[in-house]
Design an enzyme around this catalytic site. Structure first.
Site, PDB file in Angstrom:
ATOM      1  N   ASP A 229      22.273  11.363  50.685  1.00  0.00           N
ATOM      2  CA  ASP A 229      22.560  10.162  51.708  1.00  0.00           C
ATOM      3  C   ASP A 229      21.649   9.363  51.679  1.00  0.00           C
ATOM      4  OD1 ASP A 229      22.656   9.269  54.551  1.00  0.00           O
ATOM      5  OD2 ASP A 229      24.411  10.323  54.461  1.00  0.00           O
ATOM      6  N   TYR A 378      20.535   1.228  58.748  1.00  0.00           N
ATOM      7  CA  TYR A 378      21.628   0.622  57.993  1.00  0.00           C
ATOM      8  C   TYR A 378      21.640  -0.954  58.459  1.00  0.00           C
ATOM      9  CZ  TYR A 378      23.829   5.204  58.333  1.00  0.00           C
ATOM     10  OH  TYR A 378      23.913   6.637  58.012  1.00  0.00           O
ATOM     11  N   HIS A 438      28.859  17.164  51.619  1.00  0.00           N
ATOM     12  CA  HIS A 438      27.809  16.215  51.734  1.00  0.00           C
ATOM     13  C   HIS A 438      26.364  16.348  51.935  1.00  0.00           C
ATOM     14  CE1 HIS A 438      26.416  12.060  52.434  1.00  0.00           C
ATOM     15  NE2 HIS A 438      25.830  12.337  53.782  1.00  0.00           N
TER      16      HIS A 438
END
Ligand code: NAG
Length: 471
Positions: A229, A378, A438
Site C-alpha cells: 500500500d 492522499y 492486500h
C-alpha cells in the site's frame, strides 16, 4: 457495436493519448525530495534555516489514557445504526448487522489493556525528524547465532498500521537458511503514533526521505525495505531518490506504471498471451478482462478520490464516531482481502482476522485521532502524482536497486512481470501466489516472510557476484 465495446475502445484511445502526453513530459525526477525540509509547528520564513531536530531516541510505550477508553465506551453506547437492506451483505458497504456485532464486542468484551500488553511485547521508540515525532518499533533478533543480522524496514499503508506486522516479526527475527533481520517498523507521518505534518505538503516523497534518515540515525546506512500500500509507494520513492541506501526493495504492490509500451503490449497480450506473458495462465488474468478490472477499480477507489480532494470533511465524522470509523475501516478489510467477500454475510471479515486484531488496528486510529491526518496523506500525494510531479511515479527504479515483487491473488490491482520490468530496471525476483490479498503480512505471514527471505538471498547472491566480477 455494443456499448460495452465502444466504451472499451474510447477508454483505450483516451488512455493512450493521456499516457503518451504524460510520457513525453518531464523525464527527470524533481530534485527537491532529496533536500531537507521541516514539517514541525514553528513558522519558518522563506529562506530561513530549519530548526535542528532533537535527535534523541526515546523509549515509547503504548498506553492510552483511561479517559479515552471511558469516552469511547460512552460513544459506542450511543451509536445509531441504520439497518442494511436484507440480503445485501457488504454490497452497499459495511453491513449493519456485522457493525452492530463489532460495536457490541468492542464495548463489552474487547480488552484494550490486554492488547496494549501484546503491542508492548516489542520495543517502541520515537524520535524527531524534520520537526515531527516519528514512532517506530525496533526489534533485534534475540538469538542471531553466527548469522549476519540484516537491517530491514517494514512499512504499512492505509487503513493499516504497524500492527499488521506483528505476526511476521518472529518469522523474520528467527534465523533461517543463514538469514535473520533486525527490524524497524515505523508509523507513516500522520498515522497512529507518528505526528502528522503541521504545514502543507508532507507526502510520500518526503516520507521516503524521513524514513531513510530514521534508518541512518539507527546506524543503518544501507538497508532492505518491504512495504505494501502506501508503504510500497514510499519504498519505491526511497529506491528512486536514495538508491545508495537501499540494498533491496520488496513490494506487494506496484504504483501505476505508465508507458505507451505497456498499453500496446497489454493489447497484444489480449490476442497472443503466450507472446507477452512468462506465465500466461496466471499473468494474463491480472489486466484482463479490462472492463471488469476497470469497473472493480472504480468501485473500490471512491474513498481515494475523497481523501485526495477533501479529506477533512469526511474525517470530521470519522474522528467523532468510533462506529463510523470502524465501519469505514472494516469495509476495506473485506473486499481488499478478497473481492468475493462483498457477498459474504459478514463481509468475510473473520476469515483471516480475529475481531480483536481488526479492532486493535482501528484503536490505533481512534486513540491517536489520526484518521484525518492519515487521509491527508492522499491529499498531499495524489494530485502531485497525477499532476506536475508525475515523473516520480512514472520513471523506473534504476538498476542500482534490486527489486522483488510478490503478487498475491486478491491484491486490488496486480501487474504481470513485463509491467514490473518497466517499473524496475533490476527486477531480480517476481513471484505470484494463488492466495492472499492486500494485507499480505497480516493475512499470510508465512508466505510473506519466506518471500522476503528468498528475495534478500537473491540480493546477497547478486551482490557477491558483482564483487567477484570487480576483483
Ligand atoms: C449504556 O447506556 C445505558 C443507558 O443509558 C446504560 O444503562 C448502560 O450502563 C450503558 N452501558 C455502558 C457499557 O456504558
Amino acid at each position: 457495436m455494443g456499448t460495452k465495446s465502444s466504451l472499451l475502445i474510447a477508454i483505450v484511445i483516451a488512455s493512450i493519448s493521456v499516457y503518451i502526453s504524460l510520457y513525453w513530459r518531464k523525464t527527470e525526477l524533481p530534485k527537491h525530495y532529496r533536500d531537507d525540509n521541516y514539517f514541525g509547528v514553528q513558522n519558518i520564513k522563506d529562506g530561513a534555516k530549519f530548526p535542528e531536530d532533537d535527535k534523541k531516541i526515546e523509549k515509547f510505550t503504548v498506553n492510552i489514557d483511561e479517559s479515552v477508553l471511558i469516552d469511547l465506551k460512552a460513544r459506542l453506547n450511543r451509536t445509531r445504526v441504520v439497518d442494511s437492506i436484507a440480503g445485501t451483505n457488504f454490497a452497499y458497504g459495511t453491513n449493519s448487522e456485522t457493525l452492530k456485532k463489532v460495536i457490541d464486542y468492542w464495548m463489552n468484551k474487547y480488552d484494550w489493556r490486554a492488547e496494549e500488553k501484546r503491542l508492548n511485547k516489542y520495543d517502541h521508540f520515537t524520535t524527531q525528524i524534520e520537526g515531527i515525532k516519528i514512532h517506530f518499533l525496533h526489534i533485534k533478533p534475540s538469538n542471531p547465532g553466527s548469522n549476519k543480522v540484516l537491517p530491514l524496514m517494514l512499512v504499512h499503508g492505509w487503513p493499516g498500521s504497524f500492527v499488521e506486522f506483528y505476526k511476521i516479526i518472529p518469522l523474520l527475527t528467527t534465523p533461517k537458511n543463514g538469514i535473520v533481520f533486525e527490524l524497524v517498523i515505523p508509523s507513516i507521518p500522520g498515522f497512529g503514533f507518528s505526528e502528522g505534518g503541521h504545514k502543507q505538503g508532507l507526502n510520500v516523497g518526503h516520507t521516503a526521505r524521513i524514513f531513510v534518515k530514521l534508518m541512518k540515525r539507527l546506524g543503518h546506512e544501507k538497508f532492505y525495505y518491504h512495504g505494501g500500500d502506501w508503504g510500497a509507494i514510499i519504498g519505491d520513492l526511497a529506491a528512486k531518490y536514495f538508491p545508495e541506501n537501499i540494498l533491496g526493495y520488496h513490494t506487494t504492490l506496484l504504483g501505476i506504471p505508465t508507458s505507451p509500451c505497456i498499453f500496446i503490449k497489454t493489447l497484444i497480450g489480449y490476442v497472443f498471451p503466450n507472446f507477452i506473458y512468462e506465465n500466461p495462465a496466471v499473468e494474463s488474468k491480472m489486466l484482463t478482462p479490462l472492463m471488469d478490472k476497470l469497473i472493480f477499480i472504480i468501485q473500490e477507489t471512491g474513498y481515494m478520490h475523497l481523501h485526495a480532494t477533501k479529506p477533512d470533511t469526511v474525517g470530521a465524522g470519522l474522528n467523532d464516531s468510533p462506529a463510523g470509523l470502524a465501519s469505514y475501516i472494516l469495509e476495506k478489510f473485506s473486499t481488499w482481502v478478497n473481492p468475493s467477500y462483498i457477498d459474504k454475510p459478514e463481509g468475510g471479515l473473520f476469515e483471516k482476522f480475529t475481531i480483536d486484531e481488526l479492532l486493535t488496528n482501528i484503536m490505533i486510529y481512534w486513540s491517536t485521532e489520526s484518521i484525518v491526518t492519515s487521509q491527508r496523506f492522499y491529499r498531499e500525494t495524489l494530485p502531485k502524482l497525477f499532476g506536475p510531479e508525475n515523473a516520480i511515479l512514472r520513471l523506473p527504479v534504476k538498476k542500482e536497486v534490486p527489486v522483488g515483487v510478490a503478487m498475491f491473488e486478491h491484491e486490488i490491482y496486480r501487474f504481470p512481470k513485463f509491467v514490473a520490468k518497466t517499473a524496475f530496471e533490476n527486477l531480480i525476483h517476481y513471484e505470484t501466489f494463488s492466495k492472499g490479498g492486500h494485507f499480505a503480512a497480516f493475512e499470510e505471514p508465512e508466505i510473506t516472510a519466506n518471500d522476503i527471505k528468498k528475495f534478500v538471498a537473491r540480493c546477497i547472491e547478486a551482490a557477491n557476484k558483482e564483487d567477484k566480477e570487480e576483483k
